[in-house]
Write a protein that holds these residues in place. Structure first.
Motif, PDB file in Angstrom:
ATOM      1  N   ILE A   1       0.841  -1.199   0.000  1.00  0.00           N
ATOM      2  CA  ILE A   1       0.000   0.000   0.000  1.00  0.00           C
ATOM      3  C   ILE A   1       0.873   1.244   0.000  1.00  0.00           C
ATOM      4  O   ILE A   1       0.689   2.149  -0.808  1.00  0.00           O
ATOM      5  CB  ILE A   1      -0.975  -0.007   1.195  1.00  0.00           C
ATOM      6  N   GLU A   2       1.831   1.295   0.927  1.00  0.00           N
ATOM      7  CA  GLU A   2       2.764   2.424   1.001  1.00  0.00           C
ATOM      8  C   GLU A   2       3.972   1.989   1.811  1.00  0.00           C
ATOM      9  O   GLU A   2       3.894   1.050   2.607  1.00  0.00           O
ATOM     10  CB  GLU A   2       2.091   3.638   1.654  1.00  0.00           C
ATOM     11  N   SER A   3       5.075   2.668   1.584  1.00  0.00           N
ATOM     12  CA  SER A   3       6.275   2.420   2.370  1.00  0.00           C
ATOM     13  C   SER A   3       7.190   3.626   2.263  1.00  0.00           C
ATOM     14  O   SER A   3       6.958   4.526   1.445  1.00  0.00           O
ATOM     15  CB  SER A   3       7.003   1.154   1.908  1.00  0.00           C
ATOM     16  N   HIS A   4       8.203   3.637   3.096  1.00  0.00           N
ATOM     17  CA  HIS A   4       9.160   4.736   3.159  1.00  0.00           C
ATOM     18  C   HIS A   4      10.536   4.126   3.382  1.00  0.00           C
ATOM     19  O   HIS A   4      10.703   3.255   4.241  1.00  0.00           O
ATOM     20  CB  HIS A   4       8.785   5.675   4.315  1.00  0.00           C
ATOM     21  N   THR A   5      11.517   4.584   2.634  1.00  0.00           N
ATOM     22  CA  THR A   5      12.855   3.986   2.717  1.00  0.00           C
ATOM     23  C   THR A   5      13.582   4.276   4.025  1.00  0.00           C
ATOM     24  O   THR A   5      14.564   3.608   4.333  1.00  0.00           O
ATOM     25  CB  THR A   5      13.738   4.457   1.542  1.00  0.00           C
ATOM     26  N   GLU A   6      13.107   5.250   4.791  1.00  0.00           N
ATOM     27  CA  GLU A   6      13.798   5.597   6.033  1.00  0.00           C
ATOM     28  C   GLU A   6      12.943   5.436   7.281  1.00  0.00           C
ATOM     29  O   GLU A   6      13.394   5.782   8.376  1.00  0.00           O
ATOM     30  CB  GLU A   6      14.305   7.044   5.945  1.00  0.00           C
ATOM     31  N   ASP A   7      11.706   4.924   7.119  1.00  0.00           N
ATOM     32  CA  ASP A   7      10.808   4.842   8.274  1.00  0.00           C
ATOM     33  C   ASP A   7       9.903   3.618   8.151  1.00  0.00           C
ATOM     34  O   ASP A   7       8.893   3.649   7.453  1.00  0.00           O
ATOM     35  CB  ASP A   7       9.972   6.119   8.377  1.00  0.00           C
ATOM     36  N   ILE A   8      10.233   2.553   8.855  1.00  0.00           N
ATOM     37  CA  ILE A   8       9.442   1.324   8.802  1.00  0.00           C
ATOM     38  C   ILE A   8       8.027   1.536   9.338  1.00  0.00           C
ATOM     39  O   ILE A   8       7.106   0.823   8.958  1.00  0.00           O
ATOM     40  CB  ILE A   8      10.150   0.167   9.543  1.00  0.00           C
ATOM     41  N   SER A   9       7.832   2.527  10.177  1.00  0.00           N
ATOM     42  CA  SER A   9       6.496   2.754  10.728  1.00  0.00           C
ATOM     43  C   SER A   9       5.505   3.208   9.661  1.00  0.00           C
ATOM     44  O   SER A   9       4.293   3.175   9.876  1.00  0.00           O
ATOM     45  CB  SER A   9       6.533   3.769  11.883  1.00  0.00           C
ATOM     46  N   LEU A  10       6.000   3.616   8.500  1.00  0.00           N
ATOM     47  CA  LEU A  10       5.129   4.032   7.395  1.00  0.00           C
ATOM     48  C   LEU A  10       4.901   2.900   6.388  1.00  0.00           C
ATOM     49  O   LEU A  10       4.250   3.102   5.365  1.00  0.00           O
ATOM     50  CB  LEU A  10       5.712   5.261   6.699  1.00  0.00           C
TER      51      LEU A  10
END
Length: 172
Positions: A103-112
């Protein structure tokens, strides 16, 4: 007598608020794979989110498929039983396929990091509806004399994705 043949899909969304060990393991494995596989669509490292990678390079949509391999062994441990969908007797609903979705992700924040698994049940016969409850049976052509029925309540994230009325309400 059967009213319709239906297909059900249950969508299990997982994110940083997920608490079950199964969900945490899938999140961790898919996030690590995201960090590795997303590099191909973000060589300069200027895009931090999955949605920005997709907007920049449509090929990043292949990450749904590529990350699926990292969680396949966790899904196999479910033994084709949906983890959160049970009939009125507490039996888990069977599934034929499970499709991974990033759905979504962030390369520097696993919480996202947010994913979903869409479990598709085999074709079922809808015998009757009682408000939010469905009387169902798994199709078993070898035993049309005595069908094993069960009752399933509609619930959030459970969808009927295919509905085909049966002529004369007869078992096909």
């Amino acid at each position: 007598m059967c009213k319709a043949k239906i297909k059900l899909v249950y969508r299990q969304v997982m994110d940083s608020s997920s608490e079950a060990a199964f969900e945490k393991a899938i999140l961790q494995a898919s996030y690590q794979e995201f960090l590795l596989k997303s590099q191909a669509y973000n060589r300069e490292g200027k895009f931090k989110t999955f949605s920005k990678m997709k907007a920049n390079d449509g090929r990043a949509n292949s990450l749904h498929y590529k990350l699926d391999f990292s969680v396949g062994h966790f899904i196999a441990q479910l033994d084709r039983k949906m983890p959160l969908v049970k009939d009125n007797l507490g039996n888990k609903l069977s599934f034929e396929t499970a499709r991974f979705e990033l759905i979504e992700s962030h390369t520097e924040d696993i919480s996202l990091h947010k994913i979903a698994i869409n479990y598709e049940a085999p074709e079922l016969s809808l015998v009757e509806l009682f408000g939010e409850y469905m009387l169902l049976t798994y199709d078993d052509p070898s035993n049309v004399e005595q069908l094993q029925t069960f009752i399933l309540r509609m619930q959030p994230d459970l969808s009927i994705v295919s509905y085909q009325e049966v002529a004369n309400n007869a078992i096909a």
